[in-house]
Design a protein around this motif. Structure first.
Motif, PDB file in Angstrom:
ATOM      1  N   SER A 105       0.264   4.592   0.505  1.00 58.79           N
ATOM      2  CA  SER A 105      -0.768   5.492  -0.002  1.00 58.79           C
ATOM      3  C   SER A 105      -1.174   5.057  -1.398  1.00 58.79           C
ATOM      4  CB  SER A 105      -0.238   6.936  -0.040  1.00 58.79           C
ATOM      5  OG  SER A 105       0.861   7.043  -0.931  1.00 58.79           O
ATOM      6  N   THR A 190      -3.353   2.631   4.545  1.00 56.26           N
ATOM      7  CA  THR A 190      -4.301   3.743   4.691  1.00 56.26           C
ATOM      8  C   THR A 190      -5.489   3.592   3.746  1.00 56.26           C
ATOM      9  OG1 THR A 190      -3.103   5.085   3.070  1.00 56.26           O
ATOM     10  CG2 THR A 190      -2.468   5.325   5.397  1.00 56.26           C
ATOM     11  N   ILE A 204      -4.305  11.637   4.566  1.00 55.40           N
ATOM     12  CA  ILE A 204      -2.999  10.980   4.404  1.00 55.40           C
ATOM     13  C   ILE A 204      -1.869  11.940   4.774  1.00 55.40           C
ATOM     14  CG2 ILE A 204      -2.770  11.511   1.920  1.00 55.40           C
ATOM     15  CD1 ILE A 204      -1.735   8.167   3.399  1.00 55.40           C
ATOM     16  N   HIS A 208       0.892  11.392   7.755  1.00 55.72           N
ATOM     17  CA  HIS A 208       2.303  11.564   7.415  1.00 55.72           C
ATOM     18  C   HIS A 208       2.990  12.533   8.378  1.00 55.72           C
ATOM     19  CE1 HIS A 208       5.769  13.078   5.054  1.00 55.72           C
ATOM     20  NE2 HIS A 208       5.785  11.849   4.536  1.00 55.72           N
ATOM     21  N   THR A 216       7.517   6.691   2.567  1.00 54.58           N
ATOM     22  CA  THR A 216       6.130   6.831   2.127  1.00 54.58           C
ATOM     23  C   THR A 216       6.080   6.307   0.701  1.00 54.58           C
ATOM     24  OG1 THR A 216       5.822   8.785   3.502  1.00 54.58           O
ATOM     25  CG2 THR A 216       4.215   8.422   1.756  1.00 54.58           C
TER      26      THR A 216
END
Length: 442
Positions: A105, A190, A204, A208, A216
């Motif tokens: 992310s 992403t 996002i 998840h 993450t």
């Protein structure tokens, strides 16, 4: 990295030099400069203040050891506190599960796609994993293309779905594909935005929730300083990520993000990006980074990089050649190639204790070996294997062929002969004698 901060901390420590003991006055003066250095490095104000207050309490609460000067004690206290501030222990990455799923992310432009490739390469080469890269940025075709280019470069498969605009579906399908095709690590790249928005955060969060990743990671550009810390805080409040990745750390002379982010977000820095190449990725070690910030180098990382590049079997062959006086320029150029694989020359020099300070202001070019390589490549096979045959006329030909001067050829030959003699001495009794002398000095 951290050049400006290292210089300013070094100057701050000079305040205590020459003092016989630590007092409240000289500690306050030193730590005032330390705090100023941290703020100039774009460290969060609250973090900088708490840091110097903690160091002050510890400094005044200790008796100076007879073997330590006040300046040395202060350096140790600052190093220990910097290590704790940046996370204390090295944080590992969770690779459990079959496959282990890693969700990336971050904002657009943070280096997320490139780092996804670096991480895949790291897992493939260092962890013997079979990774799968997944393109879940459905808004930028260029991002999908970039990931495919990266995948080709490191020989890792990239999963993407043309026409599908649902990143949750793509991620789920990719994991199913990984299970069917023997991939034991999945890295999901992403979409990013130029700024944080609700659509991005919802998307996002949905990915998840749907895939429940092992890790993450929040990828952030270290050169954005305090903005990086603030963005990480916003993402963490929504996503509760597991760790931080700092990219472009090689271009950041301030280092504020690396120092502040753990204390503000309470999540460890797990990896750092240290260059443009696919192998320019390092596990983040807080203690080693504290050493580098204080100009103490990072010998452990230097040795680790050397061990990764230098093959044991090749080393044994080389030792035999040295023992028989058969070490030639072909062997020498192999060693140069291996050193170059270890990383940028500036980064390597920074790992040698004291070298960074000694070579301050000297431009250390990654093309430093280019002239040497050109000279060696201009030699015949016989000249490379038996340098002693190189006479005056051969030197002229080699110089002309390499675009250098006879003087430069002579200089290389002289340095090569000196190095060969030193290596021969270390192979024989000289090495043992040196070790015996060092043992006596302990």
């Amino acid at each position: 990295m951290f050049d400006n901060l290292s210089d300013k901390l070094d100057k701050a420590m000079h305040v205590l030099k020459g003092h016989g003991q630590i007092t409240e006055v000289n500690v306050a003066e030193t730590l005032k400069e330390v705090r100023r250095a941290l703020l100039d490095a774009d460290v969060n104000f609250k973090t900088a203040k708490e840091f110097t207050n903690t160091v002050k309490e510890k400094a005044l609460g200790q008796n100076v050891l007879t073997t330590l000067q006040p300046g040395q004690l202060m350096v140790k206290l600052v190093k220990d506190e910097l290590t704790q501030l940046m996370g204390g222990d090295t944080a590992g990455i969770d690779l459990s599960g079959s496959p282990s799923v890693i969700l990336m992310s971050g904002l657009q432009g943070s280096g997320k796609t490139t780092f996804s490739g670096k991480l895949a390469n790291y897992l493939k080469t260092k962890k013997t994993k079979k990774p799968l890269l997944v393109a879940c940025d459905v808004y930028r075709p260029a991002a999908i293309n970039q990931l495919h280019v990266v995948g080709e470069q490191i020989k890792v498969e990239v999963y993407s779905e043309e026409g599908n605009k649902n990143p949750v579906e793509i991620a789920q399908n990719a994991i199913a594909h990984a299970k069917q095709n023997g991939h034991n690590a999945v890295i999901i790249d992403t979409a990013g935005r130029l700024a944080i928005d609700e659509t991005m955060m919802t998307e996002i969060a949905d990915i998840h929730k749907a895939i429940t990743p092992n890790e993450t990671l929040f990828v952030v550009d270290a050169m954005t300083g305090q903005d990086a810390v603030n963005t990480a805080k916003t993402f963490n409040e929504r996503l509760d990520f597991d760790g931080v990745v700092l990219t472009k750390l090689d271009g950041d002379t301030r280092g504020g993000a690396a120092i502040s982010i753990k204390s503000v977000v309470n999540k460890p820095i797990k990896f750092i990006g240290t260059g443009e190449k696919m192998d320019a990725i390092d596990v983040f070690h807080p203690a080693r980074m504290a050493d580098r910030i204080l100009g103490m180098g990072d010998v452990v990382s230097l040795v680790e990089r050397a061990q990764e590049q230098f093959d044991e079997e090749e080393s044994r062959k080389l030792q035999k050649k040295i023992a028989k006086n058969q070490f030639g320029f072909d062997d020498f150029i192999k060693q140069i190639q291996q050193v170059k694989k270890m990383g940028s020359m500036k980064d390597l020099v920074g790992m040698i204790p004291g070298a960074g300070k000694a070579l301050k202001g000297v431009d250390i070019d990654d093309d430093a070996f280019k002239g040497i390589e050109a000279i060696i490549h201009s030699m015949t096979p016989e000249e490379r294997s038996t340098p002693s045959v190189i006479n005056g006329s051969r030197k002229k030909r080699i110089a002309k062929g390499s675009g250098t001067s006879v003087q430069e050829v002579n200089q290389l030959l002289k340095q090569f002969n000196q190095m060969s003699k030193m290596m021969k001495m270390m192979q024989g009794g000289g090495g043992r004698k040196m070790m015996q002398m060092m043992n006596k000095m302990r």
